[in-house]
Design a protein around this motif. Structure first.
Motif, PDB file in Angstrom:
ATOM      1  N   GLY A 293      -7.865  24.230   0.426  1.00 56.87           N
ATOM      2  CA  GLY A 293      -6.437  24.025   0.210  1.00 56.87           C
ATOM      3  C   GLY A 293      -6.175  23.522  -1.201  1.00 56.87           C
ATOM      4  N   SER A 294      -5.007  22.909  -1.386  1.00 55.64           N
ATOM      5  CA  SER A 294      -4.648  22.420  -2.720  1.00 55.64           C
ATOM      6  C   SER A 294      -3.743  21.203  -2.606  1.00 55.64           C
ATOM      7  CB  SER A 294      -3.934  23.512  -3.521  1.00 55.64           C
ATOM      8  OG  SER A 294      -2.706  23.854  -2.888  1.00 55.64           O
ATOM      9  N   GLY A 295      -3.715  20.428  -3.682  1.00 53.85           N
ATOM     10  CA  GLY A 295      -2.766  19.327  -3.788  1.00 53.85           C
ATOM     11  C   GLY A 295      -3.186  18.000  -3.206  1.00 53.85           C
ATOM     12  N   GLY A 296      -4.376  17.930  -2.597  1.00 53.62           N
ATOM     13  CA  GLY A 296      -4.789  16.678  -1.960  1.00 53.62           C
ATOM     14  C   GLY A 296      -4.926  15.524  -2.934  1.00 53.62           C
ATOM     15  N   GLY A 297      -5.528  15.779  -4.087  1.00 52.62           N
ATOM     16  CA  GLY A 297      -5.713  14.711  -5.071  1.00 52.62           C
ATOM     17  C   GLY A 297      -4.400  14.180  -5.599  1.00 52.62           C
ATOM     18  N   ARG A 298      -3.473  15.088  -5.875  1.00 50.06           N
ATOM     19  CA  ARG A 298      -2.163  14.653  -6.392  1.00 50.06           C
ATOM     20  C   ARG A 298      -1.409  13.840  -5.348  1.00 50.06           C
ATOM     21  NH1 ARG A 298      -0.052  15.618 -10.809  1.00 50.06           N
ATOM     22  NH2 ARG A 298      -1.525  17.328 -11.257  1.00 50.06           N
ATOM     23  N   ARG A 299      -1.496  14.255  -4.068  1.00 48.32           N
ATOM     24  CA  ARG A 299      -0.827  13.502  -3.012  1.00 48.32           C
ATOM     25  C   ARG A 299      -1.398  12.094  -2.896  1.00 48.32           C
ATOM     26  NH1 ARG A 299      -1.146  18.447  -0.348  1.00 48.32           N
ATOM     27  NH2 ARG A 299      -2.966  17.775   0.858  1.00 48.32           N
ATOM     28  N   VAL A 300      -2.717  11.974  -2.968  1.00 52.52           N
ATOM     29  CA  VAL A 300      -3.339  10.645  -2.892  1.00 52.52           C
ATOM     30  C   VAL A 300      -2.877   9.773  -4.053  1.00 52.52           C
ATOM     31  CG1 VAL A 300      -5.510   9.372  -2.981  1.00 52.52           C
ATOM     32  CG2 VAL A 300      -5.360  11.466  -1.627  1.00 52.52           C
ATOM     33  N   ALA A 301      -2.863  10.327  -5.266  1.00 56.95           N
ATOM     34  CA  ALA A 301      -2.442   9.554  -6.441  1.00 56.95           C
ATOM     35  C   ALA A 301      -0.991   9.106  -6.309  1.00 56.95           C
ATOM     36  CB  ALA A 301      -2.627  10.386  -7.705  1.00 56.95           C
ATOM     37  N   GLU A 302      -0.125   9.992  -5.843  1.00 56.77           N
ATOM     38  CA  GLU A 302       1.293   9.643  -5.705  1.00 56.77           C
ATOM     39  C   GLU A 302       1.503   8.589  -4.623  1.00 56.77           C
ATOM     40  OE1 GLU A 302       3.070  13.406  -4.950  1.00 56.77           O
ATOM     41  OE2 GLU A 302       3.108  14.015  -7.075  1.00 56.77           O
ATOM     42  N   ARG A 303       0.828   8.733  -3.494  1.00 54.35           N
ATOM     43  CA  ARG A 303       0.996   7.769  -2.414  1.00 54.35           C
ATOM     44  C   ARG A 303       0.450   6.396  -2.786  1.00 54.35           C
ATOM     45  NH1 ARG A 303      -1.125  11.601   2.564  1.00 54.35           N
ATOM     46  NH2 ARG A 303       0.600  13.118   2.533  1.00 54.35           N
ATOM     47  N   LEU A 304      -0.700   6.373  -3.474  1.00 55.85           N
ATOM     48  CA  LEU A 304      -1.262   5.089  -3.892  1.00 55.85           C
ATOM     49  C   LEU A 304      -0.370   4.435  -4.945  1.00 55.85           C
ATOM     50  CD1 LEU A 304      -5.105   5.821  -4.087  1.00 55.85           C
ATOM     51  CD2 LEU A 304      -3.896   4.442  -2.405  1.00 55.85           C
ATOM     52  N   SER A 305       0.192   5.220  -5.830  1.00 53.91           N
ATOM     53  CA  SER A 305       1.109   4.665  -6.840  1.00 53.91           C
ATOM     54  C   SER A 305       2.292   3.991  -6.162  1.00 53.91           C
ATOM     55  CB  SER A 305       1.598   5.775  -7.777  1.00 53.91           C
ATOM     56  OG  SER A 305       0.531   6.320  -8.523  1.00 53.91           O
ATOM     57  N   ALA A 306       2.832   4.631  -5.119  1.00 50.18           N
ATOM     58  CA  ALA A 306       3.972   4.066  -4.416  1.00 50.18           C
ATOM     59  C   ALA A 306       3.576   2.840  -3.606  1.00 50.18           C
ATOM     60  CB  ALA A 306       4.592   5.121  -3.495  1.00 50.18           C
ATOM     61  N   LEU A 308       0.956   0.792  -4.003  1.00 51.23           N
ATOM     62  CA  LEU A 308       0.445  -0.322  -4.812  1.00 51.23           C
ATOM     63  C   LEU A 308       1.429  -0.745  -5.903  1.00 51.23           C
ATOM     64  CD1 LEU A 308      -3.241   0.935  -5.212  1.00 51.23           C
ATOM     65  CD2 LEU A 308      -2.339  -0.686  -3.519  1.00 51.23           C
ATOM     66  N   GLU A 309       2.518   0.024  -6.031  1.00 53.42           N
ATOM     67  CA  GLU A 309       3.561  -0.252  -7.026  1.00 53.42           C
ATOM     68  C   GLU A 309       2.983  -0.325  -8.440  1.00 53.42           C
ATOM     69  OE1 GLU A 309       5.505  -3.801  -5.647  1.00 53.42           O
ATOM     70  OE2 GLU A 309       6.675  -2.710  -4.155  1.00 53.42           O
ATOM     71  N   THR A 310       2.101   0.608  -8.725  1.00 52.05           N
ATOM     72  CA  THR A 310       1.514   0.728 -10.055  1.00 52.05           C
ATOM     73  C   THR A 310       1.101   2.173 -10.249  1.00 52.05           C
ATOM     74  OG1 THR A 310      -0.167  -0.138 -11.571  1.00 52.05           O
ATOM     75  CG2 THR A 310      -0.847   0.205  -9.301  1.00 52.05           C
ATOM     76  N   SER A 311       0.893   2.572 -11.475  1.00 54.33           N
ATOM     77  CA  SER A 311       0.533   3.959 -11.752  1.00 54.33           C
ATOM     78  C   SER A 311      -0.937   4.208 -11.442  1.00 54.33           C
ATOM     79  CB  SER A 311       0.814   4.287 -13.226  1.00 54.33           C
ATOM     80  OG  SER A 311       0.380   5.597 -13.534  1.00 54.33           O
ATOM     81  N   VAL A 312      -1.179   5.113 -10.495  1.00 50.05           N
ATOM     82  CA  VAL A 312      -2.538   5.544 -10.158  1.00 50.05           C
ATOM     83  C   VAL A 312      -2.654   7.013 -10.562  1.00 50.05           C
ATOM     84  CG1 VAL A 312      -4.236   5.917  -8.335  1.00 50.05           C
ATOM     85  CG2 VAL A 312      -2.736   3.909  -8.260  1.00 50.05           C
ATOM     86  N   PRO A 313      -3.362   7.322 -11.637  1.00 50.86           N
ATOM     87  CA  PRO A 313      -3.392   8.703 -12.135  1.00 50.86           C
ATOM     88  C   PRO A 313      -4.360   9.600 -11.371  1.00 50.86           C
ATOM     89  CG  PRO A 313      -4.727   7.299 -13.529  1.00 50.86           C
ATOM     90  CD  PRO A 313      -4.102   6.391 -12.510  1.00 50.86           C
ATOM     91  N   LEU A 314      -4.058  10.876 -11.359  1.00 55.49           N
ATOM     92  CA  LEU A 314      -5.026  11.884 -10.942  1.00 55.49           C
ATOM     93  C   LEU A 314      -5.852  12.208 -12.179  1.00 55.49           C
ATOM     94  CD1 LEU A 314      -6.228  13.966  -8.984  1.00 55.49           C
ATOM     95  CD2 LEU A 314      -4.393  15.542  -9.675  1.00 55.49           C
ATOM     96  N   LEU A 315      -7.089  11.738 -12.201  1.00 50.97           N
ATOM     97  CA  LEU A 315      -7.920  11.840 -13.402  1.00 50.97           C
ATOM     98  C   LEU A 315      -8.411  13.262 -13.662  1.00 50.97           C
ATOM     99  CD1 LEU A 315     -10.034   8.584 -12.946  1.00 50.97           C
ATOM    100  CD2 LEU A 315      -8.099   8.935 -14.484  1.00 50.97           C
ATOM    101  N   GLY A 316      -8.537  14.039 -12.610  1.00 47.26           N
ATOM    102  CA  GLY A 316      -9.012  15.396 -12.817  1.00 47.26           C
ATOM    103  C   GLY A 316      -9.298  16.099 -11.519  1.00 47.26           C
ATOM    104  N   GLN A 317      -9.451  17.408 -11.605  1.00 45.98           N
ATOM    105  CA  GLN A 317      -9.769  18.264 -10.462  1.00 45.98           C
ATOM    106  C   GLN A 317     -11.042  19.042 -10.788  1.00 45.98           C
ATOM    107  OE1 GLN A 317      -5.646  19.845 -10.839  1.00 45.98           O
ATOM    108  NE2 GLN A 317      -5.624  19.758  -8.584  1.00 45.98           N
TER     109      GLN A 317
END
Length: 371
Positions: A293-306, A308-317
């Protein structure tokens, strides 16, 4: 032919580095004596223990260093063993105080605890390749294989040599310029390790306190999947460690990976970022097959950012790559064996970001006092 100068001989020997301690032998007190008699040079070297597994390497390095000096016609290397007093002096020089050096406020080592919600997402492969890439850039790097039940770091690094024990100090093997320690180096064959929480905590504590890594720029911990005993122990023993969350694009894996990152809200650790492994696989016709599939890493980064109330980047795929798997099976990390492959390029880009991440100054003395 004139006799070689003793000063030149000692200067050459100062370039000989102990393969385990990674420091010059003269600095470690291992150079016991030098004698020059015409074209003959005799060197006495003190080994840390009688059964030093790398004695032949040390002798060969000494001979290679002296071979280039004009006037040297014969080299005699005498390997002896340190006395208990000399070993104690060496240990005090290397490790003047006990405890976990990476947990001290003055430590400059960046610590990355590589976590995943579930197994099978390639967390260990990511850990080993990032470590080898940073070491190839000249950084001093170590790995603690904290996955006691599912250890795989020795095989991924092709390490077959066990650690050297100098009394109560353990010297980790080195592969691809990375120092590594794993419970797999202490068991026979494929013997399973069936330990409960207290023993897991003690093993991790011993790896961090009794293993001499020296001054590291970066330390990676390859954690077991989930948020159990070892994850809790890491938060206690290394409260300043940064979490690096690994997931696949699959929604089920991403949901579980989010939990592994969310534990930082309870431990106070920082999430350095998310790595999506096993992304789309490039096919010979130029199309991309998204096996998981696709998009799992971005979803994790976005949910963790929300959360933890801090920016959690998707470092790479990191794309799904047969060569990456083959390199792991052969003990040749792909960032070294095929650095221009798609997966290696993605891993190197992630390493760029980890190398650039600053070490926090919180709790560290700046060496100044108010007037």
């Amino acid at each position: 032919m004139s006799s070689p100068d003793e000063a030149a001989v000692r200067a050459a020997l100062s370039t000989v580095v102990d393969p385990e301690l990674r420091r010059p032998i003269d600095e470690l007190g291992m150079l016991a004596g030098v004698a020059v008699d015409g074209g003959r040079v005799t060197v006495r070297v003190l080994l840390t223990i009688a059964g030093c597994p790398l004695r032949s390497t040390i002798e060969a390095d000494v001979r290679a260093a002296l071979h280039e000096i004009p006037g040297v016609a014969q080299i005699d290397v005498q390997l002896e063993v340190m006395t208990p007093e000399q070993r104690q002096a060496l240990k005090e020089r290397l490790r003047p105080s006990r405890g976990i050096p990476f947990s001290r406020p003055e430590s400059l080592t960046k610590v990355f605890a590589v976590a995943s919600g579930k197994g099978g997402v390639g967390k260990s492969s990511v850990t080993v390749n990032l470590a080898c890439e940073l070491a190839a850039r000249g950084l001093r790097v170590g790995i603690v294989d904290a996955d006691v039940h599912g250890f795989s770091v020795p095989a991924l690094l092709s390490i077959t040599q066990g650690p050297t024990q100098v009394d109560d100090m353990i010297l980790p093997p080195v592969a691809h310029d990375v120092k590594a320690i794993s419970i797999g180096m202490f068991v026979t064959g494929n013997q399973p390790v069936a330990w409960r929480g207290p023993m897991l905590h003690r093993a991790l504590e011993q790896f961090l306190a009794d293993v001499y890594f020296g001054d590291l720029d970066v330390l990676f911990l390859d954690l077991p999947p989930g948020t159990g005993d070892v994850a809790i122990s890491v938060s206690q023993l290394l409260p300043n460690a940064n979490l690096l969350v690994v997931t696949t694009p699959q929604a089920a894996a991403a949901d579980v990976a989010e939990r592994a990152g969310s534990v930082s809200a309870q431990t106070g650790q920082r999430v350095a970022g998310v790595v999506e492994n096993m992304s789309g696989m490039a096919l010979p016709d130029g199309t991309v097959l998204e096996v998981f599939g696709s998009g799992g890493g971005r979803r994790v980064a976005e949910r963790l950012s929300a959360a933890l109330e801090t920016s959690v980047p998707l470092l790479g795929q990191v794309p799904l790559d047969v060569a990456l798997r083959e390199g792991g099976d052969a003990g040749e990390p792909i960032v070294l064996s095929d650095p221009d492959s798609p997966s290696a390029v993605a891993l190197r880009a992630i390493a760029d970001q980890l190398a650039a991440a600053p070490r926090g100054l919180a709790g560290r003395s700046l060496g100044m006092t108010p007037r």
